[in-house]
Design a protein around this motif. Structure first.
Motif, PDB file in Angstrom:
ATOM      1  N   LYS A  38     103.212  53.692  86.008  1.00  6.33           N
ATOM      2  CA  LYS A  38     103.907  54.524  85.023  1.00  6.33           C
ATOM      3  C   LYS A  38     105.145  53.792  84.518  1.00  6.33           C
ATOM      4  CE  LYS A  38     102.888  58.746  87.592  1.00  6.33           C
ATOM      5  NZ  LYS A  38     103.470  59.925  88.237  1.00  6.33           N
ATOM      6  N   TYR A  39     105.462  53.995  83.257  1.00 10.62           N
ATOM      7  CA  TYR A  39     106.736  53.505  82.743  1.00 10.62           C
ATOM      8  C   TYR A  39     107.130  54.327  81.518  1.00 10.62           C
ATOM      9  CZ  TYR A  39     104.114  50.814  79.228  1.00 10.62           C
ATOM     10  OH  TYR A  39     103.283  50.439  78.201  1.00 10.62           O
ATOM     11  N   THR A  40     108.432  54.344  81.248  1.00 10.88           N
ATOM     12  CA  THR A  40     108.975  55.097  80.123  1.00 10.88           C
ATOM     13  C   THR A  40     109.924  54.200  79.335  1.00 10.88           C
ATOM     14  OG1 THR A  40     108.820  57.187  81.319  1.00 10.88           O
ATOM     15  CG2 THR A  40     110.325  57.137  79.455  1.00 10.88           C
ATOM     16  N   LYS A  67     108.588  57.287  74.928  1.00 13.18           N
ATOM     17  CA  LYS A  67     107.182  57.035  75.231  1.00 13.18           C
ATOM     18  C   LYS A  67     107.021  56.886  76.733  1.00 13.18           C
ATOM     19  CE  LYS A  67     106.227  54.682  70.903  1.00 13.18           C
ATOM     20  NZ  LYS A  67     105.862  53.439  70.241  1.00 13.18           N
ATOM     21  N   SER A  68     106.146  57.714  77.304  1.00 14.08           N
ATOM     22  CA  SER A  68     105.816  57.632  78.730  1.00 14.08           C
ATOM     23  C   SER A  68     104.347  57.262  78.854  1.00 14.08           C
ATOM     24  CB  SER A  68     106.071  58.965  79.426  1.00 14.08           C
ATOM     25  OG  SER A  68     107.437  59.304  79.333  1.00 14.08           O
ATOM     26  N   VAL A  69     104.087  56.171  79.544  1.00 13.88           N
ATOM     27  CA  VAL A  69     102.726  55.656  79.683  1.00 13.88           C
ATOM     28  C   VAL A  69     102.291  55.768  81.138  1.00 13.88           C
ATOM     29  CG1 VAL A  69     101.231  53.631  79.404  1.00 13.88           C
ATOM     30  CG2 VAL A  69     103.083  54.057  77.768  1.00 13.88           C
ATOM     31  N   ILE A  70     101.082  56.279  81.341  1.00 19.21           N
ATOM     32  CA  ILE A  70     100.468  56.311  82.669  1.00 19.21           C
ATOM     33  C   ILE A  70      99.153  55.550  82.552  1.00 19.21           C
ATOM     34  CG2 ILE A  70      99.514  57.707  84.524  1.00 19.21           C
ATOM     35  CD1 ILE A  70     101.315  59.997  83.569  1.00 19.21           C
ATOM     36  N   LYS A  71      99.061  54.450  83.301  1.00 20.07           N
ATOM     37  CA  LYS A  71      97.831  53.654  83.281  1.00 20.07           C
ATOM     38  C   LYS A  71      96.834  54.201  84.292  1.00 20.07           C
ATOM     39  CE  LYS A  71      99.819  49.464  81.465  1.00 20.07           C
ATOM     40  NZ  LYS A  71      99.895  48.009  81.548  1.00 20.07           N
ATOM     41  N   LYS A  72      95.576  53.843  84.101  1.00 18.75           N
ATOM     42  CA  LYS A  72      94.511  54.329  84.989  1.00 18.75           C
ATOM     43  C   LYS A  72      94.745  53.927  86.446  1.00 18.75           C
ATOM     44  CE  LYS A  72      91.843  56.213  81.846  1.00 18.75           C
ATOM     45  NZ  LYS A  72      91.842  57.619  81.646  1.00 18.75           N
TER      46      LYS A  72
END
Length: 193
Positions: free
Chosen positions: A180-182, A171-176
């Motif tokens: 970023k984190y994976t 899971k790779s998350v990019i916040k507004k």
């Protein structure tokens, strides 16, 4: 060679069809005859095999801060995690209308790949690749790309299943705000690599 056989088969079908008497009225057929590979059936079969085989199951979770945690898991948790893969199935008559199937032979991996993809960015499942062994026609690997958009972030989930061996959920998350984190979860029951 396989492409020539397929081409010959298609030409034969078209020849037979064109030779029919055109004076006969043909009623339209509204039945969907397109067949997509059911990844749900494949994953369900994998789960059932694991339930009857005494493999030790363990997971390794790689966290965004670089640490890794490993632990044994039971078959109940395994089945719960595997349901995420089953939920990605697009082979039903409603969903598959939004996807295009492309098949190709990859000589470098000696596999036949079925690719399902969509141009609709609002659908969570963006692509599925199913790799079959060229000689046995058994599934080797399944790759799924899922994108989830929330009001404050976008998450890309990459699912990878190695038949009869292991799976990975990344899971790779990019916040507004640009953060970023994976995070990755690797589950193994029969993979020696």
């Amino acid at each position: 060679m396989k492409q020539n056989v397929l081409l010959l088969l298609l030409m034969s079908i078209f020849s037979i069809y064109s030779c029919k008497n055109n004076s006969t009225k043909v009623e339209p057929n509204n039945t969907d005859t397109t067949h997509f590979f059911s990844i749900a059936n494949f994953f369900t079969s994998e789960i059932k095999t694991l339930e009857t085989t005494p493999y030790p199951i363990y997971q390794i979770i790689s966290k965004p801060n670089g640490t890794k945690d490993s632990s044994a898991i039971d078959k109940t948790l395994f089945a719960l995690l595997a349901k995420q893969f089953i939920a990605c199935d697009i082979s039903d008559s409603v969903q598959k209308q939004a996807y295009k199937e492309v098949a190709f032979n990859d000589n470098s991996t000696k596999s036949i790949t079925l690719n399902y993809s969509t141009s609709k960015k609002d659908l969570p499942i963006q692509s599925i690749d199913v790799l079959f062994d060229e000689e046995t026609n058994h599934v080797r690997r399944v790759f799924i790309r899922k994108i989830l958009n929330n009001k404050d972030s976008s998450t890309t989930v990459l699912y990878s299943w190695k038949a009869n061996m292991s799976f990975t959920i990344t899971k790779s998350v990019i916040k507004k705000d640009g953060t970023k984190y994976t995070e990755q979860q690797y589950v193994n029951w029969n993979d020696s690599n």
